[in-house]
Design a protein around this motif. Structure first.
Motif, PDB file in Angstrom:
ATOM      1  N   ASN A  98       7.825   3.779   3.467  1.00  0.00           N
ATOM      2  CA  ASN A  98       7.931   4.571   4.501  1.00  0.00           C
ATOM      3  C   ASN A  98       6.490   4.908   5.038  1.00  0.00           C
ATOM      4  N   VAL A  99       5.708   3.922   5.190  1.00  0.00           N
ATOM      5  CA  VAL A  99       4.300   4.060   5.799  1.00  0.00           C
ATOM      6  C   VAL A  99       4.102   2.776   6.373  1.00  0.00           C
ATOM      7  N   SER A 100       2.898   2.972   7.203  1.00  0.00           N
ATOM      8  CA  SER A 100       2.665   1.721   8.030  1.00  0.00           C
ATOM      9  C   SER A 100       1.816   0.618   7.366  1.00  0.00           C
ATOM     10  N   GLY A 101       2.205  -0.571   7.803  1.00  0.00           N
ATOM     11  CA  GLY A 101       1.567  -1.745   7.134  1.00  0.00           C
ATOM     12  C   GLY A 101       0.061  -1.488   7.030  1.00  0.00           C
ATOM     13  N   ALA A 102      -0.633  -1.000   8.111  1.00  0.00           N
ATOM     14  CA  ALA A 102      -2.130  -0.726   7.843  1.00  0.00           C
ATOM     15  C   ALA A 102      -2.412   0.262   6.653  1.00  0.00           C
ATOM     16  N   ALA A 103      -1.443   1.412   6.414  1.00  0.00           N
ATOM     17  CA  ALA A 103      -1.570   2.107   5.195  1.00  0.00           C
ATOM     18  C   ALA A 103      -1.469   1.320   3.934  1.00  0.00           C
ATOM     19  N   ILE A 104      -0.658   0.222   4.026  1.00  0.00           N
ATOM     20  CA  ILE A 104      -0.544  -0.609   2.641  1.00  0.00           C
ATOM     21  C   ILE A 104      -1.750  -1.250   2.509  1.00  0.00           C
ATOM     22  N   HIS A 105      -2.148  -1.981   3.545  1.00  0.00           N
ATOM     23  CA  HIS A 105      -3.449  -2.885   3.593  1.00  0.00           C
ATOM     24  C   HIS A 105      -4.644  -2.083   3.084  1.00  0.00           C
ATOM     25  N   GLN A 106      -4.514  -0.794   3.562  1.00  0.00           N
ATOM     26  CA  GLN A 106      -5.587  -0.123   3.092  1.00  0.00           C
ATOM     27  C   GLN A 106      -5.472   0.201   1.523  1.00  0.00           C
ATOM     28  N   ARG A 107      -4.342   0.536   1.253  1.00  0.00           N
ATOM     29  CA  ARG A 107      -4.227   1.173  -0.108  1.00  0.00           C
ATOM     30  C   ARG A 107      -4.255  -0.031  -1.113  1.00  0.00           C
ATOM     31  N   ILE A 108      -3.937  -1.437  -0.813  1.00  0.00           N
ATOM     32  CA  ILE A 108      -4.251  -2.554  -1.752  1.00  0.00           C
ATOM     33  C   ILE A 108      -5.762  -2.804  -1.818  1.00  0.00           C
ATOM     34  N   GLN A 109      -6.509  -2.729  -0.603  1.00  0.00           N
ATOM     35  CA  GLN A 109      -7.913  -2.688  -0.684  1.00  0.00           C
ATOM     36  C   GLN A 109      -8.450  -1.842  -1.429  1.00  0.00           C
ATOM     37  N   LYS A 110      -7.975  -0.550  -1.543  1.00  0.00           N
ATOM     38  CA  LYS A 110      -8.534   0.685  -2.113  1.00  0.00           C
ATOM     39  C   LYS A 110      -8.338   0.126  -3.911  1.00  0.00           C
TER      40      LYS A 110
END
Length: 192
Positions: free
Chosen positions: A58-70
Motif C-alpha cells: 500500500n505504498v507507491s512504486g517510487a517508495a519501494i524503489h527507494q526502500r530497495i535502494q536503502k
C-alpha cells in the motif's frame, strides 16, 4: 578496544590480528514494518515486480524503489542473481572440506588463493577442528580428487577432511516470513 584476530596457540605471542579488510562488521539495522514486508515478498520471489510489491505494501512504486535502494546501500540486500543448479550443468559431486593449514597465520593468503579456484563456492573461517571450511562442486569424484590434490594441497595444508554430500535436503534464505512485524509501528514515519 578488543583486538579481533585469531590465536594460533594458547601462547599470547601467537595472536594473528585480522587485516582490516577482513574484519566482519556485525552491526545490524533496525528494520521497520515496511522493510520487513518488502524483504518477505522479495525473498519469496526475487522476480516480483516492484509495482506488485508496492500494491501489497500500500505504498507507491517510487517508495519501494527507494526502500530497495536503502536496503542495498545498508548491505541488507546483496544483489540479485539467478541460482544455477550445479547438478543440471554436470557438477554431480558436492563436498565440504575442512582445512588445517601448516601455518595458520597465512590464512588470508590461503583464502585469496581459494578465491581463484572456481569450484570452491564458499569459504568460511571457523572455530573448532578446522582453520577454514569450504564447499566445493566437482564434476565427479575423480575431479574432486584432482581439486584436492592439485589445488588445495599446494595451499600449505597440514591436513584436510572431506565430507561428501549425497543430496541437499533443503536450502533457503533466512526466514524473513518469521520476522516479527510490530503492527504498532507507524509506516508513515520515514519512507526512506
Amino acid at each position: 578496544m578488543k583486538e579481533i584476530g585469531r590465536r594460533t596457540s594458547k601462547n599470547k605471542e601467537n595472536f594473528i590480528p585480522l587485516q582490516p579488510k577482513y574484519i566482519i562488521h556485525m552491526a545490524h539495522h533496525n528494520l521497520d514494518a515496511l522493510d520487513k514486508k518488502i524483504l518477505r515478498l522479495i525473498a519469496e520471489d526475487a522476480r516480483i515486480p516492484f509495482l506488485e510489491v508496492a500494491r501489497s505494501c500500500n505504498v507507491s512504486g517510487a517508495a519501494i524503489h527507494q526502500r530497495i535502494q536503502k536496503l542495498n546501500n545498508l548491505g541488507v540486500l546483496k544483489g540479485s542473481q539467478f541460482v544455477i543448479d550445479p547438478e543440471k550443468i554436470g557438477y554431480e559431486t558436492c563436498a565440504f572440506v575442512g582445512l588445517n593449514l601448516k601455518h595458520p597465520e597465512h590464512f588470508v593468503d590461503a583464502m585469496e588463493e581459494l578465491k581463484k579456484i572456481p569450484e570452491v563456492v564458499e569459504c568460511h573461517y571457523t572455530t573448532g577442528n578446522y582453520d577454514m571450511f569450504v564447499k566445493i562442486y566437482a564434476l565427479n569424484n575423480h575431479h574432486l580428487l584432482n581439486i584436492i590434490h592439485d589445488k588445495l594441497q599446494p595451499l600449505g595444508l597440514s591436513r584436510s577432511e572431506t565430507i561428501l554430500s549425497f543430496n541437499s535436503a533443503f536450502s533457503r534464505q533466512l526466514p524473513i516470513a518469521q520476522m516479527p512485524i510490530d503492527e504498532d509501528e507507524d509506516e508513515d514515519d520515514e519512507m526512506i
